[in-house]
Design a protein around this motif. Structure first.
Motif, mmCIF file in Angstrom:
data_model
loop_
_atom_site.group_PDB
_atom_site.id
_atom_site.type_symbol
_atom_site.label_atom_id
_atom_site.label_comp_id
_atom_site.label_asym_id
_atom_site.label_seq_id
_atom_site.Cartn_x
_atom_site.Cartn_y
_atom_site.Cartn_z
ATOM 1 N N ALA A 64 0.830 -1.210 0.000
ATOM 2 C CA ALA A 64 0.000 0.000 0.000
ATOM 3 C C ALA A 64 0.864 1.260 0.000
ATOM 4 C CB ALA A 64 -0.922 -0.008 1.221
ATOM 5 N N VAL A 65 1.927 1.257 0.791
ATOM 6 C CA VAL A 65 2.833 2.411 0.793
ATOM 7 C C VAL A 65 3.523 2.541 -0.561
ATOM 8 C CG1 VAL A 65 4.919 3.381 1.850
ATOM 9 C CG2 VAL A 65 3.149 2.390 3.286
ATOM 10 N N GLY A 66 3.873 1.417 -1.172
ATOM 11 C CA GLY A 66 4.470 1.454 -2.504
ATOM 12 C C GLY A 66 3.536 2.069 -3.533
ATOM 13 N N VAL A 67 2.258 1.712 -3.468
ATOM 14 C CA VAL A 67 1.269 2.300 -4.385
ATOM 15 C C VAL A 67 1.071 3.779 -4.072
ATOM 16 C CG1 VAL A 67 -1.167 2.252 -5.046
ATOM 17 C CG2 VAL A 67 0.115 0.125 -4.895
ATOM 18 N N LEU A 68 1.060 4.132 -2.783
ATOM 19 C CA LEU A 68 0.883 5.547 -2.410
ATOM 20 C C LEU A 68 2.058 6.416 -2.856
ATOM 21 C CD1 LEU A 68 -0.731 5.289 1.136
ATOM 22 C CD2 LEU A 68 -1.799 6.012 -1.009
ATOM 23 N N CYS A 69 3.220 5.809 -3.045
ATOM 24 C CA CYS A 69 4.362 6.576 -3.547
ATOM 25 C C CYS A 69 4.152 7.046 -4.980
ATOM 26 C CB CYS A 69 5.644 5.737 -3.470
ATOM 27 S SG CYS A 69 6.315 5.601 -1.813
ATOM 28 N N SER A 70 3.166 6.493 -5.661
ATOM 29 C CA SER A 70 2.889 6.942 -7.023
ATOM 30 C C SER A 70 2.150 8.274 -7.050
ATOM 31 C CB SER A 70 2.080 5.884 -7.774
ATOM 32 O OG SER A 70 0.799 5.753 -7.200
ATOM 33 N N VAL A 71 1.563 8.681 -5.937
ATOM 34 C CA VAL A 71 0.860 9.973 -5.896
ATOM 35 C C VAL A 71 1.832 11.138 -6.087
ATOM 36 C CG1 VAL A 71 -0.551 11.499 -4.447
ATOM 37 C CG2 VAL A 71 -1.047 9.052 -4.537
ATOM 38 N N TRP A 96 11.416 4.193 -4.415
ATOM 39 C CA TRP A 96 10.852 3.695 -3.161
ATOM 40 C C TRP A 96 9.551 2.936 -3.410
ATOM 41 C CZ3 TRP A 96 12.898 2.767 1.285
ATOM 42 C CH2 TRP A 96 14.015 3.502 1.701
ATOM 43 N N GLY A 97 8.718 3.461 -4.291
ATOM 44 C CA GLY A 97 7.436 2.803 -4.563
ATOM 45 C C GLY A 97 7.612 1.416 -5.144
ATOM 46 N N VAL A 98 8.455 1.295 -6.141
ATOM 47 C CA VAL A 98 8.678 -0.005 -6.780
ATOM 48 C C VAL A 98 9.338 -0.970 -5.799
ATOM 49 C CG1 VAL A 98 9.979 -1.183 -8.593
ATOM 50 C CG2 VAL A 98 8.723 0.907 -9.114
ATOM 51 N N THR A 99 10.323 -0.489 -5.059
ATOM 52 C CA THR A 99 11.027 -1.354 -4.108
ATOM 53 C C THR A 99 10.088 -1.875 -3.027
ATOM 54 O OG1 THR A 99 13.093 -0.161 -4.489
ATOM 55 C CG2 THR A 99 12.931 -1.457 -2.464
ATOM 56 N N LEU A 100 9.309 -0.988 -2.424
ATOM 57 C CA LEU A 100 8.384 -1.419 -1.369
ATOM 58 C C LEU A 100 7.330 -2.375 -1.914
ATOM 59 C CD1 LEU A 100 7.925 1.881 0.634
ATOM 60 C CD2 LEU A 100 8.973 -0.240 1.442
ATOM 61 N N TYR A 101 6.830 -2.083 -3.109
ATOM 62 C CA TYR A 101 5.795 -2.946 -3.680
ATOM 63 C C TYR A 101 6.342 -4.341 -3.981
ATOM 64 C CZ TYR A 101 1.776 -4.521 -6.273
ATOM 65 O OH TYR A 101 0.683 -5.239 -6.675
ATOM 66 N N VAL A 102 7.507 -4.412 -4.599
ATOM 67 C CA VAL A 102 8.069 -5.719 -4.952
ATOM 68 C C VAL A 102 8.432 -6.517 -3.701
ATOM 69 C CG1 VAL A 102 10.041 -6.850 -6.066
ATOM 70 C CG2 VAL A 102 8.833 -5.016 -7.237
ATOM 71 N N LEU A 103 9.027 -5.867 -2.712
ATOM 72 C CA LEU A 103 9.346 -6.572 -1.462
ATOM 73 C C LEU A 103 8.072 -7.033 -0.752
ATOM 74 C CD1 LEU A 103 12.279 -4.409 -0.062
ATOM 75 C CD2 LEU A 103 12.398 -6.714 -1.009
#
Length: 119
Positions: A64-71, A96-103
């Motif tokens: 969710a934080v990874g997706v929110l980094c797209s804002v 950060w968004g891609v890294t958090l989402y993939v992890l």
């Protein structure tokens, strides 16, 4: 009469549409894949250990934080490049968004596998 869009403008708008669809797919995909696991984790009672709750919710919070980094990426990419307050690009937010989402996705896969063993 509206003027015809140039090739660069058409490419930019197409990229924005693809980006929006990608973010929506990234937000919906974990729910579609692991809705049963998420429902079971949500039913954890208070007498169970807090570590189970932390480990259980960690992957979905990370995604969710990874997706929110797209804002911020969307907001920063809409700024006028010739504007006075144009600064550095959204590269760090994208990273950060891609890294958090993939992890988070990898961890969610492991949590789902452990959930399958316990049921």
């Amino acid at each position: 009469m509206a003027r015809a869009l140039g090739r660069d403008e058409q490419a930019r708008r197409r990229a924005e549409r693809v980006g929006v669809l990608g973010v929506l797919a990234a937000a919906v995909l974990p729910v579609l894949l692991w809705h049963e696991v998420i429902a079971d984790i949500a039913q954890v009672t208070a007498d169970q250990r807090a570590a189970v709750l932390l480990v259980g919710w960690a992957p979905w919070v990370m995604m969710a934080v990874g997706v929110l980094c797209s804002v911020p990426v969307a907001v920063l990419s809409r700024r006028a490049r010739s504007g006075r307050f144009y600064g550095p690009g959204p590269g760090a937010w994208q990273g950060w968004g891609v890294t958090l989402y993939v992890l988070g996705f990898g961890l969610a896969t492991q949590v789902a596998q452990l959930h399958g063993l316990s049921t």
